[in-house]
Each structure stands twice: as structure tokens, then as C-alpha cells.
Design a protein around this motif. Structure first.
Motif, PDB file in Angstrom:
ATOM      1  N   MET A   1       0.848  -1.165   0.000  1.00  0.00           N
ATOM      2  CA  MET A   1       0.000   0.000   0.000  1.00  0.00           C
ATOM      3  C   MET A   1       0.902   1.239   0.000  1.00  0.00           C
ATOM      4  O   MET A   1       1.934   1.265   0.642  1.00  0.00           O
ATOM      5  N   ALA A   2       0.485   2.253  -0.662  1.00  0.00           N
ATOM      6  CA  ALA A   2       1.260   3.473  -0.779  1.00  0.00           C
ATOM      7  C   ALA A   2       1.177   4.293   0.510  1.00  0.00           C
ATOM      8  O   ALA A   2       0.208   4.205   1.267  1.00  0.00           O
ATOM      9  N   PHE A   3       2.202   5.096   0.730  1.00  0.00           N
ATOM     10  CA  PHE A   3       2.238   5.910   1.953  1.00  0.00           C
ATOM     11  C   PHE A   3       1.030   6.834   2.051  1.00  0.00           C
ATOM     12  O   PHE A   3       0.460   6.996   3.129  1.00  0.00           O
ATOM     13  N   ARG A   4       0.655   7.430   0.948  1.00  0.00           N
ATOM     14  CA  ARG A   4      -0.465   8.381   0.983  1.00  0.00           C
ATOM     15  C   ARG A   4      -1.738   7.710   1.502  1.00  0.00           C
ATOM     16  O   ARG A   4      -2.459   8.277   2.323  1.00  0.00           O
ATOM     17  N   GLU A   5      -2.007   6.507   1.055  1.00  0.00           N
ATOM     18  CA  GLU A   5      -3.195   5.787   1.526  1.00  0.00           C
ATOM     19  C   GLU A   5      -3.092   5.490   3.019  1.00  0.00           C
ATOM     20  O   GLU A   5      -4.069   5.619   3.753  1.00  0.00           O
ATOM     21  N   ASP A   6      -1.897   5.086   3.452  1.00  0.00           N
ATOM     22  CA  ASP A   6      -1.693   4.811   4.872  1.00  0.00           C
ATOM     23  C   ASP A   6      -1.869   6.070   5.712  1.00  0.00           C
ATOM     24  O   ASP A   6      -2.447   6.030   6.798  1.00  0.00           O
ATOM     25  N   ALA A   7      -1.374   7.199   5.215  1.00  0.00           N
ATOM     26  CA  ALA A   7      -1.479   8.451   5.945  1.00  0.00           C
ATOM     27  C   ALA A   7      -2.941   8.893   6.069  1.00  0.00           C
ATOM     28  O   ALA A   7      -3.362   9.363   7.131  1.00  0.00           O
ATOM     29  N   VAL A   8      -3.691   8.748   5.008  1.00  0.00           N
ATOM     30  CA  VAL A   8      -5.116   9.114   5.049  1.00  0.00           C
ATOM     31  C   VAL A   8      -5.844   8.215   6.045  1.00  0.00           C
ATOM     32  O   VAL A   8      -6.654   8.689   6.852  1.00  0.00           O
ATOM     33  N   ARG A   9      -5.539   6.948   6.038  1.00  0.00           N
ATOM     34  CA  ARG A   9      -6.173   6.015   6.968  1.00  0.00           C
ATOM     35  C   ARG A   9      -5.781   6.344   8.410  1.00  0.00           C
ATOM     36  O   ARG A   9      -6.630   6.321   9.310  1.00  0.00           O
ATOM     37  N   ALA A  10      -4.517   6.669   8.653  1.00  0.00           N
ATOM     38  CA  ALA A  10      -4.064   7.002  10.000  1.00  0.00           C
ATOM     39  C   ALA A  10      -4.765   8.255  10.501  1.00  0.00           C
ATOM     40  O   ALA A  10      -5.204   8.315  11.658  1.00  0.00           O
ATOM     41  N   ARG A  11      -4.890   9.269   9.652  1.00  0.00           N
ATOM     42  CA  ARG A  11      -5.574  10.508  10.053  1.00  0.00           C
ATOM     43  C   ARG A  11      -7.038  10.237  10.369  1.00  0.00           C
ATOM     44  O   ARG A  11      -7.575  10.714  11.364  1.00  0.00           O
ATOM     45  N   ARG A  12      -7.671   9.450   9.528  1.00  0.00           N
ATOM     46  CA  ARG A  12      -9.080   9.110   9.747  1.00  0.00           C
ATOM     47  C   ARG A  12      -9.260   8.329  11.045  1.00  0.00           C
ATOM     48  O   ARG A  12     -10.211   8.553  11.795  1.00  0.00           O
ATOM     49  N   ASP A  13      -8.319   7.420  11.346  1.00  0.00           N
ATOM     50  CA  ASP A  13      -8.390   6.653  12.587  1.00  0.00           C
ATOM     51  C   ASP A  13      -8.194   7.559  13.803  1.00  0.00           C
ATOM     52  O   ASP A  13      -8.851   7.372  14.833  1.00  0.00           O
ATOM     53  N   GLY A  14      -7.302   8.528  13.706  1.00  0.00           N
ATOM     54  CA  GLY A  14      -7.100   9.474  14.802  1.00  0.00           C
ATOM     55  C   GLY A  14      -8.343  10.298  15.054  1.00  0.00           C
ATOM     56  O   GLY A  14      -8.733  10.538  16.199  1.00  0.00           O
ATOM     57  N   LEU A  15      -8.983  10.731  13.989  1.00  0.00           N
ATOM     58  CA  LEU A  15     -10.223  11.495  14.096  1.00  0.00           C
ATOM     59  C   LEU A  15     -11.312  10.661  14.769  1.00  0.00           C
ATOM     60  O   LEU A  15     -12.005  11.131  15.679  1.00  0.00           O
ATOM     61  N   ALA A  16     -11.443   9.412  14.366  1.00  0.00           N
ATOM     62  CA  ALA A  16     -12.455   8.528  14.950  1.00  0.00           C
ATOM     63  C   ALA A  16     -12.173   8.252  16.426  1.00  0.00           C
ATOM     64  O   ALA A  16     -13.107   8.191  17.238  1.00  0.00           O
ATOM     65  N   THR A  17     -10.911   8.116  16.777  1.00  0.00           N
ATOM     66  CA  THR A  17     -10.549   7.875  18.174  1.00  0.00           C
ATOM     67  C   THR A  17     -10.955   9.053  19.046  1.00  0.00           C
ATOM     68  O   THR A  17     -11.529   8.875  20.125  1.00  0.00           O
ATOM     69  N   ALA A  18     -10.674  10.260  18.585  1.00  0.00           N
ATOM     70  CA  ALA A  18     -11.033  11.450  19.355  1.00  0.00           C
ATOM     71  C   ALA A  18     -12.550  11.592  19.465  1.00  0.00           C
ATOM     72  O   ALA A  18     -13.068  11.918  20.531  1.00  0.00           O
ATOM     73  N   ARG A  19     -13.246  11.346  18.390  1.00  0.00           N
ATOM     74  CA  ARG A  19     -14.716  11.463  18.419  1.00  0.00           C
ATOM     75  C   ARG A  19     -15.345  10.425  19.327  1.00  0.00           C
ATOM     76  O   ARG A  19     -16.427  10.647  19.865  1.00  0.00           O
TER      77      ARG A  19
END
Length: 51
Positions: A1-19
Motif C-alpha cells: 500500500m502506498a504511503f499516501r493511503e496509509d497516511a489518510v487512513r491514519a488521520r481518519r483513525d485518529g479522528l475517529a478515536t477522538a470522536r
């Protein structure tokens, strides 16, 4: 998987964790510090007060 996809997924996971109301210490251990930074940016976006 490309870094960009991993970065988007990591950001989305961080957002979900905070919410979900979980503490920032729930950040997973990434092998790439850039992914950790993306996760933290997502988390911060959810807890940052509206301007």
C-alpha cells in the motif's frame, strides 16, 4: 500500500478515536513517524476548538 493511503487512513483513525472520546494515548505504534504525525493531526482536528 502506498504511503499516501496509509497516511489518510491514519488521520481518519485518529479522528475517529477522538470522536469516540478515547485518550490520545490510544495512538497505535506506527513504524513510520510520519504516520504517527498523521494520526495525531486527525486526533487534534477533532478536539481543536472551533475558531
Amino acid at each position: 500500500m502506498a504511503f499516501r493511503e496509509d497516511a489518510v487512513r491514519a488521520r481518519r483513525d485518529g479522528l475517529a478515536t477522538a470522536r469516540a472520546g478515547l485518550p490520545v494515548t490510544r495512538c497505535p505504534r506506527f513504524t513510520d513517524p510520519r504516520l504517527t504525525a498523521a494520526w495525531v493531526r486527525g486526533y487534534a482536528a477533532a478536539v481543536r476548538p472551533a475558531a
